[in-house]
Scaffold this motif. Structure first.
Motif, short mmCIF file in Angstrom:
data_model
loop_
_atom_site.label_atom_id
_atom_site.label_comp_id
_atom_site.label_asym_id
_atom_site.label_seq_id
_atom_site.Cartn_x
_atom_site.Cartn_y
_atom_site.Cartn_z
N PRO A 78 0.89 -0.93 -0.04
CA PRO A 78 0.16 -0.14 0.06
C PRO A 78 0.90 1.60 0.15
CG PRO A 78 0.47 -1.22 2.23
CD PRO A 78 1.04 -1.72 1.50
N ALA A 79 0.72 1.83 -0.56
CA ALA A 79 0.90 3.62 -0.59
C ALA A 79 0.15 4.46 -1.07
CB ALA A 79 2.18 3.51 -1.37
N GLU A 80 1.08 5.82 -1.70
CA GLU A 80 -0.14 6.32 -1.74
C GLU A 80 -0.14 7.15 -3.31
OE1 GLU A 80 -0.27 10.70 0.49
OE2 GLU A 80 -1.17 9.46 1.74
N ARG A 112 -3.54 4.01 -2.49
CA ARG A 112 -3.38 2.88 -3.58
C ARG A 112 -2.41 1.73 -3.26
NH1 ARG A 112 -7.24 5.16 -5.09
NH2 ARG A 112 -8.00 6.18 -6.98
N HIS A 113 -2.73 0.62 -4.13
CA HIS A 113 -2.08 -0.26 -3.76
C HIS A 113 -1.14 0.07 -5.23
CE1 HIS A 113 -4.47 -2.13 -1.28
NE2 HIS A 113 -3.56 -3.02 -0.35
N TYR A 146 0.11 7.04 -10.29
CA TYR A 146 1.19 6.49 -9.40
C TYR A 146 1.97 6.82 -9.18
CZ TYR A 146 5.22 9.14 -12.82
OH TYR A 146 5.73 10.31 -13.14
N LEU A 147 2.23 5.69 -8.50
CA LEU A 147 3.25 5.54 -7.02
C LEU A 147 3.45 7.08 -7.03
CD1 LEU A 147 3.61 4.56 -4.99
CD2 LEU A 147 6.44 3.49 -6.06
N GLU A 188 3.14 -1.81 -11.62
CA GLU A 188 1.89 -1.28 -11.64
C GLU A 188 1.13 -0.30 -11.00
OE1 GLU A 188 -0.56 -4.17 -14.45
OE2 GLU A 188 1.03 -5.50 -13.08
N THR A 189 0.26 0.19 -10.40
CA THR A 189 -0.32 1.74 -9.55
C THR A 189 -1.90 1.06 -9.66
OG1 THR A 189 0.65 2.68 -9.43
CG2 THR A 189 -0.94 3.66 -8.21
N GLN A 190 -2.55 0.20 -9.12
CA GLN A 190 -3.74 0.34 -8.72
C GLN A 190 -5.23 1.52 -9.15
OE1 GLN A 190 -5.71 0.68 -4.78
NE2 GLN A 190 -7.52 -1.51 -5.20
N CYS A 191 -5.83 0.94 -10.13
CA CYS A 191 -7.16 2.37 -10.72
C CYS A 191 -6.04 2.83 -11.42
CB CYS A 191 -7.08 3.19 -9.70
SG CYS A 191 -8.27 2.86 -7.85
#
Length: 196
Positions: free
Chosen positions: A35-37, A44-45, A161-162, A71-74
């Protein structure tokens, strides 16, 4: 006559060499989800994944690995971190270069170029190689998206992204024999994206 005698003599040897060499590598899947932003501050994951072929120490070939996919979620934005010449002209080690018009160098606030190192694994080690990455890695993100969305007809593609950070993320990696049940990548919860 001589040829057929040689053929009979060497056929078993050649067959055993082929059988012996084809089974030398062990194949693995590597992945991590944490998990991160993203750059917009949304939780996001993030998923990292790659494949490797490992050879015994006595074998002539060196261990090999694919590029690392991030890859970043969404998000539709997919990063590829490489450790060879295909990694681009943004330095040595395991890295991904910026794309002009798509990324901003978070350190300077200037538009990224194809020589801007946007992401790196084990950033302090220019000799780092993907095939040598173990169960823990450091991931440094040095860029932020120029635009977090892109219009495509009536749709808006998410390119976030992250979040960039001056301190590397510490990521714990799982490794499993390729093709095994344990090698299945963890999936993103897409309902989070639909709700936004």
């Amino acid at each position: 006559m001589i040829f057929s005698a040689l053929s009979r003599t060497y056929k078993p040897l050649i067959a055993s060499l082929l059988l012996f060499t084809s089974g030398c590598a062990s194949y693995y899947s590597h992945f991590a989800m944490f998990p991160a932003e993203n750059s917009s501050g949304e939780p996001r994951h993030v998923r990292l994944s790659w494949q490797s072929a490992e050879y015994p120490g006595w074998w002539l070939a060196s261990d090999k690995a694919t590029s690392v996919k991030l890859e970043t979620q969404c998000s539709e934005r997919v990063w590829r971190l490489r450790d060879d010449d295909a990694g681009g002209g943004c330095g040595e080690g395991i890295r991904a270069c910026g794309e002009p018009g798509k990324d901003i160098d978070a350190r300077t606030g200037q538009p990224a170029t194809d020589t801007t190192r946007c992401m790196s694994i084990h950033p302090a080690d220019p000799e780092a190689r993907i095939a040598a990455v173990d169960s823990k890695l450091e991931l440094l993100v040095s860029c932020t998206p120029a635009d977090v969305t892109e219009r495509q007809g009536d749709d808006a593609l998410n390119l976030d992204y992250l979040r960039a950070s001056s301190v590397p993320y510490t990521v714990y990696v799982r490794k499993a024999p390729r093709g095994s049940m344990r090698a299945r990548l963890p999936e993103f919860d897409e309902s989070v994206c639909d709700a936004e």
